[in-house]
Design a protein around this motif. Structure first.
Motif, PDB file in Angstrom:
ATOM      1  N   UNK A 172       0.458  -1.141  -0.134  1.00 29.93           N
ATOM      2  CA  UNK A 172      -0.169   0.323   0.068  1.00 29.93           C
ATOM      3  C   UNK A 172       0.526   1.389  -0.029  1.00 29.93           C
ATOM      4  N   UNK A 173       1.873   1.095   0.745  1.00 24.40           N
ATOM      5  CA  UNK A 173       2.615   2.316   0.777  1.00 24.40           C
ATOM      6  C   UNK A 173       3.549   2.379  -0.114  1.00 24.40           C
ATOM      7  N   UNK A 174       4.292   1.697  -1.171  1.00 28.62           N
ATOM      8  CA  UNK A 174       4.521   1.469  -1.792  1.00 28.62           C
ATOM      9  C   UNK A 174       3.618   1.706  -3.341  1.00 28.62           C
ATOM     10  N   UNK A 175       2.339   1.465  -3.312  1.00 22.46           N
ATOM     11  CA  UNK A 175       1.650   1.872  -5.048  1.00 22.46           C
ATOM     12  C   UNK A 175       1.346   3.365  -4.791  1.00 22.46           C
ATOM     13  N   UNK A 176       0.818   4.042  -3.219  1.00 23.50           N
ATOM     14  CA  UNK A 176       0.300   5.170  -2.799  1.00 23.50           C
ATOM     15  C   UNK A 176       1.135   6.147  -2.610  1.00 23.50           C
ATOM     16  N   UNK A 177       1.881   6.175  -1.903  1.00 22.51           N
ATOM     17  CA  UNK A 177       3.174   7.118  -1.426  1.00 22.51           C
ATOM     18  C   UNK A 177       3.077   7.882  -3.207  1.00 22.51           C
ATOM     19  N   UNK A 178       4.080   7.238  -4.001  1.00 19.45           N
ATOM     20  CA  UNK A 178       4.725   8.009  -5.374  1.00 19.45           C
ATOM     21  C   UNK A 178       3.353   8.559  -5.719  1.00 19.45           C
ATOM     22  N   UNK A 179       2.075   8.249  -5.570  1.00 17.96           N
ATOM     23  CA  UNK A 179       1.092   9.055  -6.254  1.00 17.96           C
ATOM     24  C   UNK A 179       0.942  10.374  -5.624  1.00 17.96           C
ATOM     25  N   UNK A 180       1.488   9.908  -4.458  1.00 19.16           N
ATOM     26  CA  UNK A 180       0.046  11.273  -3.392  1.00 19.16           C
ATOM     27  C   UNK A 180       1.514  12.168  -3.253  1.00 19.16           C
ATOM     28  N   UNK A 181       2.259  11.987  -3.499  1.00 20.37           N
ATOM     29  CA  UNK A 181       3.974  12.719  -3.101  1.00 20.37           C
ATOM     30  C   UNK A 181       4.035  13.215  -3.918  1.00 20.37           C
ATOM     31  N   UNK A 182       4.224  12.717  -5.468  1.00 21.18           N
ATOM     32  CA  UNK A 182       4.786  13.424  -7.230  1.00 21.18           C
ATOM     33  C   UNK A 182       3.671  14.035  -6.984  1.00 21.18           C
ATOM     34  N   UNK A 183       2.199  13.694  -6.966  1.00 26.48           N
ATOM     35  CA  UNK A 183       1.683  14.171  -7.903  1.00 26.48           C
ATOM     36  C   UNK A 183       1.001  15.868  -7.076  1.00 26.48           C
ATOM     37  N   UNK A 184       1.836  16.057  -5.693  1.00 23.37           N
ATOM     38  CA  UNK A 184       1.236  17.159  -4.947  1.00 23.37           C
ATOM     39  C   UNK A 184       2.198  17.871  -5.285  1.00 23.37           C
ATOM     40  N   UNK A 185       3.603  17.306  -5.181  1.00 22.88           N
ATOM     41  CA  UNK A 185       5.173  18.185  -5.803  1.00 22.88           C
ATOM     42  C   UNK A 185       4.865  18.780  -7.116  1.00 22.88           C
ATOM     43  N   UNK A 186       4.597  17.943  -8.329  1.00 25.05           N
ATOM     44  CA  UNK A 186       4.369  18.211  -9.432  1.00 25.05           C
ATOM     45  C   UNK A 186       3.016  19.612  -8.999  1.00 25.05           C
ATOM     46  N   UNK A 187       1.932  19.166  -8.573  1.00 24.15           N
ATOM     47  CA  UNK A 187       1.272  20.920  -8.607  1.00 24.15           C
ATOM     48  C   UNK A 187       2.268  21.591  -8.612  1.00 24.15           C
ATOM     49  N   UNK A 188       3.080  21.678  -7.144  1.00 23.47           N
ATOM     50  CA  UNK A 188       2.888  22.847  -6.405  1.00 23.47           C
ATOM     51  C   UNK A 188       4.530  23.569  -7.373  1.00 23.47           C
ATOM     52  N   UNK A 189       4.776  22.462  -7.683  1.00 26.37           N
ATOM     53  CA  UNK A 189       6.763  23.376  -8.881  1.00 26.37           C
ATOM     54  C   UNK A 189       5.920  24.250  -9.903  1.00 26.37           C
ATOM     55  N   UNK A 193       4.291  11.461   3.550  1.00 34.01           N
ATOM     56  CA  UNK A 193       3.701  12.705   2.888  1.00 34.01           C
ATOM     57  C   UNK A 193       4.275  13.430   3.107  1.00 34.01           C
ATOM     58  N   UNK A 194       4.059  14.461   4.458  1.00 32.27           N
ATOM     59  CA  UNK A 194       4.771  15.981   4.267  1.00 32.27           C
ATOM     60  C   UNK A 194       6.144  15.969   4.480  1.00 32.27           C
ATOM     61  N   UNK A 195       6.527  14.920   4.689  1.00 35.81           N
ATOM     62  CA  UNK A 195       8.216  14.818   5.090  1.00 35.81           C
ATOM     63  C   UNK A 195       9.019  14.877   4.049  1.00 35.81           C
TER      64      UNK A 195
END
Length: 307
Positions: free
Chosen positions: A72-89, A175-177
């Motif tokens: 669950x970590x492996x599948x969800x964390x990249x989606x959430x982290x990279x999605x938020x990072x792309x949006x903010x960037x 995600x936050x870190x």
């Protein structure tokens, strides 16, 4: 001259390769060997049990439970982290309103936002886990205090004590870190994309969403793909172990609801005295990580775009 050149190159490679073999390759080979033994980790004596540890692992409910959480970590964390990072960037670099004659610019104060987003990277993951452990405290934590302050005093979740919430609370910390690192990484990539591309697209009537999917994402794809692999490995590795170990009861609780493979390896080796079995789980974790990286690299393969 050619012979001398190759000798010079080999001379420089021997020492790094020897160090890499000694400290990386050899421990991997040792782990694979010990996974076929009943070694306790405390005694030099052990016997070879063949595939017994692997058969035991496949029958072990705790292994499958930890594997489910790690997956669950492996599948969800990249989606959430990279999605938020792309949006903010994207917002920090090309998402603002044009000003001072510039058609494409970031939001106001983007430099300050980058510092704020990157700040969690300055902190050790152990410190981050401790801070959030205090914030999640059901009696005096910041989250429940904030709920009380806005009139939701009747809503006081036991964040880390509820089996249905604990895993998501741990994931939120990860995600936050990690978002800030990828915001800075993607911002550097976006800053290198010529502004003329965006200006031409805007003149043709494209909106911000169109420019993101037609210009930004294709030109950043190699960086995103590398970040996806790295984030998946991180989700399976040390950071998930540190956060679960520090924040959760047990650790790995409540009711084994937050246990992950890295923590299970630690528990079997250093708590249960089953180092041989722990290395078996470690080998399984290695294979899962390699498979994840291979799948991401294969599915994400596309023609390189240059500018």
């Amino acid at each position: 001259m050619q012979h001398g050149k190759y000798g010079f190159i080999v001379g420089f490679l021997v020492c790094p390769l020897a160090i890499y073999t000694l400290f990386v390759v050899w421990p991997f080979l040792q782990s694979i060997y010990y996974s076929f033994t009943d070694w306790t980790g405390l005694s030099p004596e052990f016997s070879v049990v063949g595939l017994g540890n692997y058969a035991k692992m496949l029958r072990d409910d705790s292994f499958w439970n930890a594997l489910r959480h790690s997956a669950l970590f492996m599948l969800l964390l990249p989606v959430v982290v990279l999605g938020l990072a792309l949006f903010f960037a994207f917002m920090l670099n090309v998402g603002g309103r044009g000003r001072r004659g510039a058609a494409v610019t970031g939001v106001t104060g983007s430099g300050v936002y980058k510092i704020v987003y990157f700040f969690p990277q300055v902190l050790s993951i152990a410190i981050v886990a401790l801070l959030f452990q205090f914030a999640y405290n059901p009696n005096s934590g910041a989250l429940n205090s904030a709920l009380s302050a806005v009139g939701l005093g009747s809503v006081q979740p036991d964040w880390l004590g509820d089996p249905n919430l604990a895993l998501w609370c741990v994931m939120a910390v990860l995600v936050w870190s990690n978002v800030g690192f990828y915001v800075v990484l993607f911002s550097a990539g976006m800053a290198s994309i010529p502004k003329d591309f965006y200006e031409a697209a805007l003149l043709d009537g494209a909106n911000r969403m169109t420019t993101f999917f037609r210009i930004t994402l294709p030109l950043l794809w190699d960086t995103v793909q590398s970040g996806w692999v790295y984030m998946g490995i991180l989700a399976l590795g040390a950071e998930s172990f540190a956060v679960v170990q520090i924040m959760t009861v047990g650790p790995g609780g409540p009711a084994d609801s937050t246990n992950v493979l890295t923590l299970l390896v630690y528990q079997k080796a250093f708590v249960g005295g089953q180092a041989g079995y722990a290395t078996t789980i470690g080998v399984a974790l290695l294979l899962i990580t390699l498979a994840f990286a291979a799948v991401v690299m294969r599915l994400g393969r596309r023609e390189r775009l240059e500018y």
